[in-house]
Design an enzyme around this catalytic site. Structure first.
Site, PDB file in Angstrom:
ATOM      1  N   SER A 101       0.838  -1.200   0.000  1.00 53.34           N
ATOM      2  CA  SER A 101       0.000   0.000   0.000  1.00 53.34           C
ATOM      3  C   SER A 101       0.872   1.248   0.000  1.00 53.34           C
ATOM      4  O   SER A 101       2.046   1.216   0.406  1.00 53.34           O
ATOM      5  CB  SER A 101      -0.905   0.009   1.233  1.00 53.34           C
ATOM      6  OG  SER A 101      -0.140   0.214   2.412  1.00 53.34           O
ATOM      7  N   CYS A 120      -1.556  -4.590  -9.534  1.00 50.53           N
ATOM      8  CA  CYS A 120      -1.270  -3.158  -9.550  1.00 50.53           C
ATOM      9  C   CYS A 120      -1.574  -2.501 -10.891  1.00 50.53           C
ATOM     10  O   CYS A 120      -1.673  -1.279 -10.972  1.00 50.53           O
ATOM     11  CB  CYS A 120       0.185  -2.900  -9.160  1.00 50.53           C
ATOM     12  SG  CYS A 120       1.375  -3.669 -10.267  1.00 50.53           S
ATOM     13  N   GLU A 176      -7.789   3.192  -3.949  1.00 48.91           N
ATOM     14  CA  GLU A 176      -7.503   1.916  -4.600  1.00 48.91           C
ATOM     15  C   GLU A 176      -8.430   0.858  -3.993  1.00 48.91           C
ATOM     16  O   GLU A 176      -8.231   0.412  -2.868  1.00 48.91           O
ATOM     17  CB  GLU A 176      -6.046   1.509  -4.401  1.00 48.91           C
ATOM     18  CG  GLU A 176      -5.702   0.228  -5.129  1.00 48.91           C
ATOM     19  CD  GLU A 176      -4.263  -0.208  -4.925  1.00 48.91           C
ATOM     20  OE1 GLU A 176      -3.686  -0.779  -5.857  1.00 48.91           O
ATOM     21  OE2 GLU A 176      -3.717   0.028  -3.836  1.00 48.91           O
TER      22      GLU A 176
END
Length: 316
Positions: free
Chosen positions: A47, A102, A198
């Site tokens: 993160s 990602c 996210e």
């Protein structure tokens, strides 16, 4: 599990014992790696919050460090995009790997209303089945991840988003499942959590921009700077966005724009997707994982020769 298997292959290939090691652990282990004086360089993927902490701690200990953080990858669809190709690519990008990679797309900005594109994306997404075979959508990593994803979907719906395709029904089944979900948000929701956070799941947020410049402005407002893509059949449009996206990895009609060697992988420096000065692969990786030694030499074949008498007047 993946790295444990990779370690087995390394040893089978002949890598000596001790040359490659795996250490399992939590923040205590991570802190030890950041602080240990015999560790010269450190890489991290996780993160953005933790990447920032790891980067600061390792740099404070005098180490080279690349810490890759979160991502919020944007797709922009121009009116001239190829409908079938764009729809298939969008679905593969946001739902592939359950959206837990990602490079997964999470925001689709259409330039003007494009109902035919959204409808096709929804139909293709709705046809996906849950499972772990090829072409299926697998479970998300754990219950905490599942609960975070469904919470953000519910929050967006409560704040005015239209749930065009709802994958929350999968979450009620045994396991940690979340089905492909498509949310359509109003332009006034551009700073909503669903757009800026996210989500890390198979969720696509669709929002309509009035023109190309607004679409670019919205992409540039994101702090992650990881990846972006433009769907178009116009070279001029592709060039306009490619040169101006705020992301470091850019695709033209490619929703998972992973650079191929020798080009290197990594988000934009100074963004929430990368803390550090290098990329993780390609030339950036070579620069990071090596030390540069500069050697300047001058010699003669006679060890007893007098010193070189050259001078700046050009005479000997």
């Amino acid at each position: 599990m993946t790295m444990s298997r990779a370690a087995e292959f390394l040893f089978k290939a002949g890598v000596p014992q001790g040359a490659f090691q795996m250490v399992q652990g939590d923040s205590e282990v991570a802190s030890a790696l950041c602080d240990h004086p015999d560790i010269a360089a450190l890489t991290f993927v996780g993160s953005s919050r933790v990447a920032d902490l790891v980067h600061a701690r390792a740099r404070n200990a005098g180490k080279k460090v690349i810490a890759l953080g979160g991502a919020k990858n944007h797709l922009v669809s121009a009116p001239d995009r190829n409908l079938e190709m764009a729809a298939s690519d969008i679905v593969a990008s946001f739902a592939g790997c359950s959206g837990q990679r990602c490079m997964a797309a999470s925001v689709l900005i259409t330039i003007g209303e494009q109902p035919e594109l959204v409808d096709l994306v929804v139909r293709k997404s709705a046809s996906l089945k849950k499972g772990q075979e090829g072409g299926c959508v697998g479970p998300v990593i754990d219950e905490a991840s599942r609960d975070k994803i469904t919470r953000i979907i519910t929050s967006a719906e409560a704040d005015g988003a239209e749930v065009v395709l709802d994958g929350r029904s999968w979450a009620s089944e045994s396991g940690t499942w979340v089905g492909p979900t498509v949310l359509k948000l109003k332009p006034g929701m551009i700073d909503h959590e669903a757009i800026r956070t996210e989500i890390f799941g198979p969720v696509l947020c669709v929002i309509v921009a009035k023109d190309a410049r607004q679409a670019l402005e919205w992409e540039n407002r994101d702090r992650h700077g990881n990846a972006a893509c433009i769907y178009t059949q116009s070279g001029a449009t592709a060039d306009f966005f490619s040169r101006r996206f705020g992301a470091a990895m850019v695709g033209v009609n490619i929703g998972v724009p992973v650079p191929r060697e020798p080009f290197s992988f990594g988000g934009m420096e100074g963004s929430a997707s990368k803390y550090g000065e290098h990329d993780i692969t390609g030339d950036g990786g070579m620069n990071f994982f090596t030390k540069v030694r500069k050697i300047t030499t001058k010699w003669t074949t006679d060890p007893d020769a007098p010193p070189d008498a050259a001078n700046f007047g050009g005479t000997m």
